[in-house]
Design an enzyme around this catalytic site. Structure first.
Site, PDB file in Angstrom:
ATOM      1  N   GLU A  30      10.514   3.741   5.891  1.00 41.40           N
ATOM      2  CA  GLU A  30      10.286   2.057   5.830  1.00 41.40           C
ATOM      3  C   GLU A  30      11.820   1.485   5.911  1.00 41.40           C
ATOM      4  OE1 GLU A  30      10.000  -1.751   5.373  1.00 41.40           O
ATOM      5  OE2 GLU A  30       8.300  -0.672   5.308  1.00 41.40           O
TER       6      GLU A  30
ATOM      7  N   CYS B   3      -9.298 -13.536  -2.879  1.00 43.38           N
ATOM      8  CA  CYS B   3      -8.465 -14.633  -2.304  1.00 43.38           C
ATOM      9  C   CYS B   3      -8.315 -15.860  -3.322  1.00 43.38           C
ATOM     10  CB  CYS B   3      -8.934 -15.101  -1.034  1.00 43.38           C
ATOM     11  SG  CYS B   3      -7.826 -16.491  -0.282  1.00 43.38           S
TER      12      CYS B   3
ATOM     13  N   LYS C 229      -7.605  -9.037   4.551  1.00 44.74           N
ATOM     14  CA  LYS C 229      -6.473  -8.314   4.416  1.00 44.74           C
ATOM     15  C   LYS C 229      -5.476  -9.034   3.439  1.00 44.74           C
ATOM     16  CE  LYS C 229      -6.915  -7.227   9.377  1.00 44.74           C
ATOM     17  NZ  LYS C 229      -7.106  -5.678   9.195  1.00 44.74           N
ATOM     18  N   THR C 230      -5.665  -8.257   2.184  1.00 43.30           N
ATOM     19  CA  THR C 230      -5.002  -9.246   0.890  1.00 43.30           C
ATOM     20  C   THR C 230      -4.410  -7.934   0.188  1.00 43.30           C
ATOM     21  OG1 THR C 230      -7.069  -9.119  -0.376  1.00 43.30           O
ATOM     22  CG2 THR C 230      -6.603 -10.989   1.140  1.00 43.30           C
TER      23      THR C 230
ATOM     24  N   ALA D 276      -5.021  -7.839  -2.927  1.00 44.08           N
ATOM     25  CA  ALA D 276      -6.066  -7.329  -3.844  1.00 44.08           C
ATOM     26  C   ALA D 276      -6.993  -6.226  -3.264  1.00 44.08           C
ATOM     27  CB  ALA D 276      -7.242  -8.688  -4.390  1.00 44.08           C
TER      28      ALA D 276
ATOM     29  N   CYS E 183      -4.504 -12.564   4.563  1.00 43.63           N
ATOM     30  CA  CYS E 183      -4.821 -13.737   3.556  1.00 43.63           C
ATOM     31  C   CYS E 183      -5.192 -14.713   4.179  1.00 43.63           C
ATOM     32  CB  CYS E 183      -3.771 -14.176   2.497  1.00 43.63           C
ATOM     33  SG  CYS E 183      -4.074 -15.225   1.494  1.00 43.63           S
TER      34      CYS E 183
ATOM     35  N   ASP F  83      -3.452  -3.737   5.568  1.00 47.91           N
ATOM     36  CA  ASP F  83      -3.827  -4.844   6.679  1.00 47.91           C
ATOM     37  C   ASP F  83      -3.632  -4.232   8.086  1.00 47.91           C
ATOM     38  OD1 ASP F  83      -3.487  -6.624   4.810  1.00 47.91           O
ATOM     39  OD2 ASP F  83      -1.482  -7.225   5.512  1.00 47.91           O
TER      40      ASP F  83
ATOM     41  N   GLY G 182       0.768  -1.314  -0.122  1.00 52.09           N
ATOM     42  CA  GLY G 182      -0.004   0.166   0.092  1.00 52.09           C
ATOM     43  C   GLY G 182       0.802   1.439  -0.179  1.00 52.09           C
TER      44      GLY G 182
END
Length: 445
Positions: free
Chosen positions: A69, A374, A339-340, A342, A196, A331, A48
């Site tokens: 990060e 999924c 939480k994926t 996609a 996932c 997530d 993201g």
């Protein structure tokens, strides 16, 4: 942007060859001075955060966007199941972080240590203060391996205990499948939200495939011990998966949670979440999924999270419920959808629209329908492509996607990795909604 399968696969091949050669095309920052000012700070450089950075860096200009990060390696985590299943390699999931971030953004190679949302400041572990006009939180999910007694020790010392949820352990999974002789092969799902939610059973189906291929299936007692009361959260796909486990002779134990591993005696302790009773089970192989949570640093700030400990956003706009200049995706949020990656694809496009609107002095628009996907691999060469939103299935293709399909398997295995590297993290892919409407002749959601 039109992206064809041939183009994506060609790009993926070139990307894997060239990614290690990429020279950083944006600035990195260590502690030169304590204060920095940015138009937009993005905390988290995973799927993201990287997508949002690429969407805004050029628009806002050089030095106006910062990405916080610490990791130098970016993993395409949806491929970990295929690594554990012996179909892909770990190196195929990885790319240098600096090959994905946009030109003109500042990479703060550090961790966020504190948030002062009232004064628009993020403080890093090195003590840098990042002042922002707008903040995007994309910190992902925290793995809590230590919350299961003995799990970390077992992962470090027992070759038959494995987990696809960490790159340090994912290669153990296929090794354990190959070394399996006879007995219980246990696959677990913890008592927490996870990334996932289909992945714990996908690796189970691949293990079943390999056991059959190696002539060991009749010696394997495959157990799926899940804390959930159902095999999958969307009934259409749950019904299909119950038929899959029945056909494969897999035992499902619902409301059953792993609490301890005693690897010296090859025993696992499970608690029945309805009765509180404990049961100790012998294992030959055990694939463990750790409990997960929003990162601790966020939970320390009750103004940012809700009562369940996840970043508190409006589920339709992705805007924070308290601070209008803060958005979040992925997530770490409390959005009631799986939480994926996609989900992140759809969320990133909506966040882009709404953050642009807020920057222009307008209100955010409720656009997110909870879309996520999924791809449930049920064997090598077979996949159920689950796609759904807040209100149930949201299928892209004009077929029944609850049926096992070779086409969907190859979409998962071959097409989606290329789409991820070329489209999603580069800020070009916002999910399949346009194609869903096209394939359904404008009558789809």
């Amino acid at each position: 942007m039109s992206i064809t399968l041939k183009t994506l696969i060609k790009f993926q091949s070139r990307f894997c060859r060239e990614s290690s050669k990429v020279v950083s095309n944006f600035s990195t920052s260590s502690r030169d001075d304590a204060r920095r000012d940015y138009k937009l700070v993005i905390v988290g450089g995973g799927t993201g955060g990287t997508a949002i950075a690429n969407k805004f860096a050029k628009k806002l200009g050089k030095g106006k966007v910062a990405v916080v990060e610490p990791s130098e390696t970016h993993y395409y985590q949806p491929m970990f199941t295929l690594v554990g299943g012996g179909i892909k390699t770990l190196s195929q999931t990885a790319s240098p972080s600096d090959s994905l971030f946009p030109k003109g953004a500042d990479w703060i190679k550090d961790r966020a240590a504190a948030f002062d949302a009232t004064n628009n400041v993020v403080t890093t572990e090195n003590g840098d203060e990042l002042h922002y006009d707008y903040l995007v939180i994309a910190m992902g999910i925290q793995m809590n391996f230590d919350q299961i007694k003995g799990l970390t020790d077992a992962l470090d010392h027992d070759p038959m205990v494995c987990s696809n949820y960490n790159p340090a352990y994912v290669n153990k999974t296929f090794n354990a499948i190959n070394k399996f002789k006879e007995g219980n092969a246990i696959f677990t799902f913890p008592n927490s939200p996870i990334k996932c939610a289909g992945a714990p059973q996908k690796i189970m189906y691949l293990a079943d495939y390999h056991f059959r291929k190696m002539g060991k299936r009749d010696k394997a007692n495959i157990l799926y011990n899940t804390s959930l009361p159902v095999i999958f959260g969307v009934k259409k796909y749950a019904d299909a998966l119950l038929e899959v486990v029945k056909d494969k002779g897999i035992t499902t134990n619902f409301r059953t949670c792993l609490t301890e591993i005693k690897h010296d005696s090859k025993e696992a302790v499970f608690q029945n979440l309805d009765t509180g009773d404990n049961q100790t089970v012998k294992y030959e192989m055990l694939h463990a999924v750790p409990p997960m949570s929003c990162p601790d640093v966020l939970k320390k700030h009750p103004d940012l999270v809700d009562e369940t400990g996840w970043v508190n956003v409006n589920k339709n706009t992705l805007q924070h419920q308290t601070y209008s200049n803060i958005f979040a995706l992925g997530d770490c949020t409390n959005m009631p959808t799986s939480k994926t990656a996609a989900a992140v694809s759809a969320q990133s496009g909506i966040l882009q629209k709404n953050l642009n609107a807020v920057m222009d002095g307008k209100a955010a628009t409720p656009l997110y329908d909870g879309y996520t996907s999924c791809p449930l691999i049920t064997s090598k060469g077979k996949c159920i492509m689950a796609e759904f939103g807040f209100d149930g299935p949201l299928e892209t293709f004009p077929i029944n996607q609850a049926r096992e399909s070779r086409l969907m398997y190859h979409l998962k295995k071959d097409f989606m990795p290329a789409l991820y590297w070329m489209g999603l993290v580069k800020g070009h892919w916002n999910g399949p909604k346009v194609y869903r409407k096209l394939f359904h002749l404008g009558m789809g959601k």
